[in-house]
Design an enzyme around this catalytic site. Sequence first.
Site, PDB file in Angstrom:
ATOM      1  N   MET A 102       0.849  -1.195   0.000  1.00  8.57           N
ATOM      2  CA  MET A 102       0.000   0.000   0.000  1.00  8.57           C
ATOM      3  C   MET A 102       0.880   1.239   0.000  1.00  8.57           C
ATOM      4  O   MET A 102       1.695   1.414   0.910  1.00  8.57           O
ATOM      5  CB  MET A 102      -0.901   0.008   1.237  1.00  8.57           C
ATOM      6  CG  MET A 102      -1.840  -1.174   1.347  1.00  8.57           C
ATOM      7  SD  MET A 102      -2.813  -1.140   2.877  1.00  8.57           S
ATOM      8  CE  MET A 102      -1.553  -1.605   4.074  1.00  8.57           C
ATOM      9  N   GLY A 189       1.329   4.310   4.467  1.00  7.06           N
ATOM     10  CA  GLY A 189       2.201   3.462   3.644  1.00  7.06           C
ATOM     11  C   GLY A 189       2.676   2.207   4.343  1.00  7.06           C
ATOM     12  O   GLY A 189       3.275   2.285   5.400  1.00  7.06           O
ATOM     13  N   SER A 190       2.431   1.037   3.764  1.00  8.55           N
ATOM     14  CA  SER A 190       2.726  -0.205   4.474  1.00  8.55           C
ATOM     15  C   SER A 190       2.476  -1.415   3.570  1.00  8.55           C
ATOM     16  O   SER A 190       2.326  -1.283   2.368  1.00  8.55           O
ATOM     17  CB  SER A 190       1.852  -0.287   5.728  1.00  8.55           C
ATOM     18  OG  SER A 190       0.529   0.106   5.422  1.00  8.55           O
ATOM     19  N   ARG A 191       2.388  -2.607   4.192  1.00 12.77           N
ATOM     20  CA  ARG A 191       2.184  -3.838   3.437  1.00 12.77           C
ATOM     21  C   ARG A 191       1.420  -4.850   4.276  1.00 12.77           C
ATOM     22  O   ARG A 191       1.524  -4.858   5.500  1.00 12.77           O
ATOM     23  CB  ARG A 191       3.545  -4.422   3.053  1.00 12.77           C
ATOM     24  CG  ARG A 191       3.469  -5.562   2.058  1.00 12.77           C
ATOM     25  CD  ARG A 191       4.857  -6.049   1.709  1.00 12.77           C
ATOM     26  NE  ARG A 191       5.223  -7.269   2.419  1.00 12.77           N
ATOM     27  CZ  ARG A 191       6.464  -7.705   2.539  1.00 12.77           C
ATOM     28  NH1 ARG A 191       7.466  -7.006   2.051  1.00 12.77           N
ATOM     29  NH2 ARG A 191       6.718  -8.836   3.164  1.00 12.77           N
TER      30      ARG A 191
END
Length: 232
Positions: A102, A189-191
């Site tokens: 993301m 922002g990440s995963r």
Amino acid sequence: MSVFRSIRDGVVPIHKEGYPFIVAFFVASLILGWIWDPLFWFGLVLTVWCIYFFRDPERVTPMNADWVVSPADGRISFVGLCVPPEELDLGKNEMMRVSVFMDVFSCHINRAPVSGTIESIVYSPGKFVNADLDKASEFNERNGVVIDSKHGKIGVVQIAGLVARRIICWSKEDDSVAAGQRFGMIRFGSRLDVYMPAEIKLRVAVGQTSIAGETVLGSFDSDITTTDFRLN
């Protein structure tokens, strides 16, 4: 239907987690504008971006116990067999992992990939390297959720990134969740990694865009054409 109702129905809801940030950005815009007029417009652009970031749209989730849906909006960055993290306690055999990255423009609401009962939630402190890198699953701050589903245990790992410094999980152990149900979010922002039984039939590929609660990552049956849907 009234004009006001039409406007209301056309506006994407904002999650309450974003309210403090939106207010802070707007107040900062006023202060900056008092110092120098052009700075107000710069701050206003950031405020609008913040509103956009914390959007929380409804999703239409396919209700099929044989399917696994995406837990996040974003780009499929990895698909393949991997040994799941030890903290998930899913064993040492390889499982199918699908990673969804993301960026700062993605909707960051996380949704359950399957229906079932949350067996465990494990938080692991760590670093904040780029979440798009494969090593992020091992070294970054993360929060693992294991769901006991019809087809066994499914692991979902929220992974912080370079900008993301706040992982949020609203669900608790022993909670019942439905596929597509909101369970958490990661700011800025990440995963998310999803660990599924190795025999699952994949329905996505690297580079594909996924939609949380709607995109089918994989299925345990061969029929991918018919099902019921639910608004989440």
